[in-house]
Structures are given as C-alpha cells and as structure tokens.
Design a protein around this motif. Structure first.
Motif, PDB file in Angstrom:
ATOM      1  N   LYS A 110       0.261   6.012  26.693  1.00 15.66           N
ATOM      2  CA  LYS A 110       1.522   5.764  26.145  1.00 15.66           C
ATOM      3  C   LYS A 110       1.416   6.379  24.649  1.00 15.66           C
ATOM      4  N   PRO A 111       2.433   7.055  24.361  1.00 21.58           N
ATOM      5  CA  PRO A 111       2.587   7.739  23.059  1.00 21.58           C
ATOM      6  C   PRO A 111       3.012   6.896  22.056  1.00 21.58           C
ATOM      7  N   ILE A 112       2.405   6.561  20.942  1.00 24.68           N
ATOM      8  CA  ILE A 112       2.875   5.827  19.751  1.00 24.68           C
ATOM      9  C   ILE A 112       3.657   6.726  18.853  1.00 24.68           C
ATOM     10  N   LYS A 113       4.974   6.272  18.438  1.00 24.52           N
ATOM     11  CA  LYS A 113       5.981   6.907  17.676  1.00 24.52           C
ATOM     12  C   LYS A 113       6.746   5.774  16.846  1.00 24.52           C
ATOM     13  N   ALA A 114       7.059   6.382  15.755  1.00 25.43           N
ATOM     14  CA  ALA A 114       8.005   5.526  14.802  1.00 25.43           C
ATOM     15  C   ALA A 114       9.162   5.355  15.532  1.00 25.43           C
ATOM     16  N   LYS A 115       9.770   4.056  15.483  1.00 27.58           N
ATOM     17  CA  LYS A 115      10.767   3.740  16.150  1.00 27.58           C
ATOM     18  C   LYS A 115      11.977   3.625  15.112  1.00 27.58           C
ATOM     19  N   THR A 116      11.753   3.693  14.069  1.00 32.85           N
ATOM     20  CA  THR A 116      12.975   3.524  13.128  1.00 32.85           C
ATOM     21  C   THR A 116      12.414   4.430  11.699  1.00 32.85           C
ATOM     22  N   VAL A 117      13.692   4.760  10.925  1.00 26.42           N
ATOM     23  CA  VAL A 117      13.490   5.321  10.003  1.00 26.42           C
ATOM     24  C   VAL A 117      12.832   5.022   8.810  1.00 26.42           C
ATOM     25  N   GLY A 118      12.522   3.639   8.712  1.00 27.64           N
ATOM     26  CA  GLY A 118      11.496   2.831   7.623  1.00 27.64           C
ATOM     27  C   GLY A 118      10.298   3.303   8.324  1.00 27.64           C
ATOM     28  N   GLN A 119       9.949   3.048   9.404  1.00 23.44           N
ATOM     29  CA  GLN A 119       8.516   3.273  10.007  1.00 23.44           C
ATOM     30  C   GLN A 119       8.124   4.779  10.002  1.00 23.44           C
ATOM     31  N   GLN A 120       9.089   5.677  10.023  1.00 27.96           N
ATOM     32  CA  GLN A 120       8.850   7.178  10.001  1.00 27.96           C
ATOM     33  C   GLN A 120       8.293   7.345   8.479  1.00 27.96           C
ATOM     34  N   THR A 121       9.306   7.093   7.729  1.00 24.86           N
ATOM     35  CA  THR A 121       8.965   6.967   6.112  1.00 24.86           C
ATOM     36  C   THR A 121       7.497   6.610   5.892  1.00 24.86           C
ATOM     37  N   TYR A 122       7.030   5.426   6.452  1.00 30.32           N
ATOM     38  CA  TYR A 122       5.714   4.951   6.298  1.00 30.32           C
ATOM     39  C   TYR A 122       4.770   5.702   7.071  1.00 30.32           C
ATOM     40  N   MET A 123       4.984   6.424   8.135  1.00 26.42           N
ATOM     41  CA  MET A 123       4.051   7.285   8.842  1.00 26.42           C
ATOM     42  C   MET A 123       3.658   8.451   7.836  1.00 26.42           C
ATOM     43  N   LYS A 124       4.796   9.114   7.380  1.00 27.02           N
ATOM     44  CA  LYS A 124       4.722  10.227   6.544  1.00 27.02           C
ATOM     45  C   LYS A 124       3.930   9.850   5.356  1.00 27.02           C
ATOM     46  N   ALA A 125       4.148   8.742   4.791  1.00 21.13           N
ATOM     47  CA  ALA A 125       3.610   8.519   3.516  1.00 21.13           C
ATOM     48  C   ALA A 125       2.002   8.379   3.767  1.00 21.13           C
ATOM     49  N   ILE A 126       1.612   7.621   4.834  1.00 21.76           N
ATOM     50  CA  ILE A 126       0.053   7.587   5.283  1.00 21.76           C
ATOM     51  C   ILE A 126      -0.473   9.056   5.366  1.00 21.76           C
ATOM     52  N   GLN A 127       0.288   9.992   6.001  1.00 23.46           N
ATOM     53  CA  GLN A 127      -0.179  11.269   6.225  1.00 23.46           C
ATOM     54  C   GLN A 127      -0.380  12.277   4.903  1.00 23.46           C
ATOM     55  N   LEU A 285       0.608  -0.440  -9.502  1.00 26.20           N
ATOM     56  CA  LEU A 285       0.280   0.857  -9.040  1.00 26.20           C
ATOM     57  C   LEU A 285       1.619   1.697  -8.597  1.00 26.20           C
ATOM     58  N   GLY A 286       2.657   1.201  -8.940  1.00 22.29           N
ATOM     59  CA  GLY A 286       3.995   1.887  -8.641  1.00 22.29           C
ATOM     60  C   GLY A 286       4.242   2.910  -9.632  1.00 22.29           C
ATOM     61  N   GLY A 287       4.342   4.137  -8.958  1.00 24.82           N
ATOM     62  CA  GLY A 287       4.475   5.421  -9.943  1.00 24.82           C
ATOM     63  C   GLY A 287       3.021   6.034 -10.148  1.00 24.82           C
ATOM     64  N   VAL A 288       1.902   5.732  -9.498  1.00 26.79           N
ATOM     65  CA  VAL A 288       0.742   6.288  -9.500  1.00 26.79           C
ATOM     66  C   VAL A 288       0.846   7.369  -8.620  1.00 26.79           C
ATOM     67  N   GLU A 289       0.360   8.368  -8.941  1.00 30.77           N
ATOM     68  CA  GLU A 289       0.254   9.837  -7.930  1.00 30.77           C
ATOM     69  C   GLU A 289      -0.740   9.657  -6.865  1.00 30.77           C
ATOM     70  N   ASP A 290      -0.288  10.021  -5.707  1.00 29.48           N
ATOM     71  CA  ASP A 290      -1.143   9.975  -4.505  1.00 29.48           C
ATOM     72  C   ASP A 290      -1.298   8.472  -3.921  1.00 29.48           C
ATOM     73  N   ILE A 291      -0.396   7.541  -4.666  1.00 33.73           N
ATOM     74  CA  ILE A 291      -0.330   6.227  -3.945  1.00 33.73           C
ATOM     75  C   ILE A 291       1.018   5.979  -3.755  1.00 33.73           C
ATOM     76  N   ALA A 292       1.618   5.634  -2.375  1.00 30.59           N
ATOM     77  CA  ALA A 292       2.727   5.356  -1.894  1.00 30.59           C
ATOM     78  C   ALA A 292       3.029   3.828  -1.457  1.00 30.59           C
ATOM     79  N   ILE A 293       4.168   3.510  -1.915  1.00 33.37           N
ATOM     80  CA  ILE A 293       4.650   2.111  -1.751  1.00 33.37           C
ATOM     81  C   ILE A 293       5.771   2.155  -0.652  1.00 33.37           C
ATOM     82  N   CYS A 294       5.540   1.612   0.527  1.00 32.75           N
ATOM     83  CA  CYS A 294       6.650   1.913   1.390  1.00 32.75           C
ATOM     84  C   CYS A 294       7.290   0.384   1.768  1.00 32.75           C
ATOM     85  N   LYS A 295       8.310  -0.004   1.655  1.00 32.01           N
ATOM     86  CA  LYS A 295       8.896  -1.167   1.868  1.00 32.01           C
ATOM     87  C   LYS A 295       9.793  -1.224   3.246  1.00 32.01           C
TER      88      LYS A 295
END
Length: 338
Positions: A110-127, A285-295
């Motif tokens: 089964k393919p695992i994909k982001a199902k919402t815009v928020g989830q997609q932003t989160y996955m891109k941040a992890i990458q 850590l908000g604003g520190v480079e190479d650290i993303a905070i996804c809400k």
C-alpha cells in the motif's frame, strides 16, 4: 439564499464515476448533505441542482474528486470531507498538489502518501531539514508519516539505522505496577511505534532488522551519552519531555542523521512544575536554520470524522473565558435593594 440553479459535471470514464460515488453512493450523499444540493447521475454526466453558490461548490468538489479518481487514488470519507473543506475555503487548487509523492510502500504494497496540505508540508520539511518538529492533535499522522519517511530513507540507504524513542511518562498510570522487566514495562509506551514499523516492514523483516541493531525502539532515557551518526531518529510524544531531556536528545545528533520530533502540546502528562521540552523547543528553536516547525491542525486529521469534531469541541471549550462571580460588594447592594 441565492437562486435555484442547475449545472452538469461530465466524467470521461465510468470507472472514475464509480470511484467518486463510493459504495452505496455514500460520497455523493456526503456532498449533498454538506452543501444542501441534489446530485443525479445520467450516464457519465452528473446533474447538480440547488442554491447557486452551493451548486458551484459541489461542482468544484466533484471535479476535484474526479481528478483524484483519474490518478488512480482511492476516495474515502476523509478525502471527501477534506475536499469539501478546501472548496469552501477557496483552496481546491491545492488538491492537485496532494498525494503526488509516495512517501513509502507498506509491507502489503500500500502506498503511503500525504492526504492533506498540512501533511504534505510536513513531509517536505522532513526531506529538506535536518531537524523537523511536527506538532498537532491526535490523528494528524505525525508519527505514522515520520516512520514512513524513516523507512524510506533506510531503504534508500541514506541512513544506516532507524531509532524510535519516547519518554516513558505515565498518563495516569505507574510503571511500577506493570509486569515484567524494564523492557516489558516500557514496551506499552512504545507500542504505537512498533505498530507503524510492523505496517511498513512486516513483522518478520522488522524483527530481523531489530536483531541486527538496524532498528532500535527504546525509551528516551537510553539515549543519554550516545552520539547517533547516519541515523533517522524519531522522538514521539515529545510534549512529555522536560526541557533538560529535550536538550539532551537534540545534542545526540550526529553526522548524516535526521531528527523528527512529534507531539501534541494539549496532551502534556508532566507534573505542573515542569516545563514541556516540546513547548520550550518550539520557542527556542523557531527561526534556527535547518530546523523546521510544522503545525498540523484538526483539518489534517485522517482518522474517523468524529475525531475532528472532538478536537474542535475541546479547542472551543479551552477558548471560552471563565465567567467571574460578582463581588460581594454588588451582591450586598442588590440584596439591600430587595
């Protein structure tokens, strides 16, 4: 109310139409109920009637669902609800961005994909980032998607190890009352992480990697004094870390590693005098480079529809101002008048 109107939506393929309708036409019924319209099927056409504004929203929702079906995506209740929300907010163009990229394939294919815009932003941040903090309510896929990203990185050999950890903080229970040795005592806390890994890898493969030391699931206390190179490290339930534990964990980061921290700041089980390490990390850590905070929010909930309603109800209740009692001075004055 606007004037009554009628619009036609054409489906090029009958298969797409079947997917959009769902079993017992439940998807179409959901659109009808949510937008107060009537939808009738005529061959490959869908006739939508009702209030002009609502018909427009229903047409855009149906077109979005047809485009999802044409890409071979499954259409479930959550997808329909989410698309209705996007259309109502005027953001349906975002539907084309969702579910393009497969994060990971489970053991059952089964393919695992982001199902919402928020989830997609989160996955891109992890990458993109070395450290990603994912904050949001239950059911938003914070942990599951982080584990999927970890398994994907492990399969692609960009990391040599997956390390999953959680603070063993009791949510109303006591560790001492649980049977067995220390590993048995902490296993119930780590169970959601095991479940996600079983799903991605299958029980046998997971066990094989665990025996080799390629996958480690351990309580946070086990992280002290280690430097973790070439690893994908996930800290789950991070709202229950103390400030000191969070700093200790973040400083374990080694070369070639990635860290994902997940948590829900509304579910803190720490004593009142302890500051949540997650809350503190978001502030520091908000604003520190190479650290993303996804809400992530209740709009990103991919569980039962009721979960979203429960979260919204609790958020609403938390916002209500407390009604202050009238002071004795006024009470006395009122009583004297009587």
């Amino acid at each position: 109310m606007g004037k009554e109107t009628e619009r036609i939506v054409n489906a090029e393929r009958v298969e797409d139409l079947i997917a959009v309708f769902g079993s017992f036409d439940e998807n179409v019924r959901r659109i009808e109920d949510a937008l107060s319209v009537r939808i009738i099927n005529r061959g490959t056409d869908l006739k939508v009637t009702g209030d002009e504004e609502m018909v427009d929203k229903a047409v855009r929702t149906l077109e979005g669902l047809l485009s999802i079906a044409a890409r071979g995506e499954t259409i479930d209740e959550q997808r329909v609800r989410y698309l209705i929300t996007l259309v109502s907010e005027g953001n349906e163009d975002q539907i084309s961005q969702i579910a393009r990229d497969v994060v990971c394939i489970t053991a059952k294919g089964k393919p695992i994909k982001a199902k919402t815009v928020g989830q997609q932003t989160y996955m891109k941040a992890i990458q993109k980032n070395t450290v990603t903090i994912g904050v949001g309510p239950a059911g938003t896929g914070k942990t599951y998607l982080a584990v999927a990203a970890a398994v994907s990185a492990f399969r692609e050999r960009t990391v040599n190890r997956i390390i999953l950890t959680r603070p063993a903080v009791e949510a109303g229970e006591r560790l001492g009352f649980l049977p067995g040795d220390l590993q048995n005592k902490v296993d119930p806390y780590l169970r959601p992480l095991y479940d996600a890994l079983y799903d991605m890898l299958g029980a046998e493969t997971f066990q094989k990697y665990q025996e080799r030391g390629s996958i480690e699931v351990a309580p946070l206390a086990y992280m002290r004094g280690r430097t973790l190179d070439d690893s994908f490290i996930i800290l789950d339930e991070a709202q229950n870390t103390t400030r000191e534990q969070m700093k200790m964990f973040l400083t374990r980061l080694g070369f070639g590693s990635k860290i994902v921290i997940t948590g829900d700041v509304t579910q803190i089980d720490l004593p009142d005098d302890k500051v949540s390490g997650l809350k503190d990390a978001i502030r520091v850590l908000g604003g520190v480079e190479d650290i993303a905070i996804c809400k992530l929010t209740s709009a990103d909930v991919v569980r039962h529809a009721l979960v979203q309603k429960i979260i919204n109800a609790y958020e609403k209740a938390a916002e209500k101002p407390k009604v202050s009692k009238p002071s004795n001075h006024f009470q006395g004055k009122y009583q004297r008048k009587r």
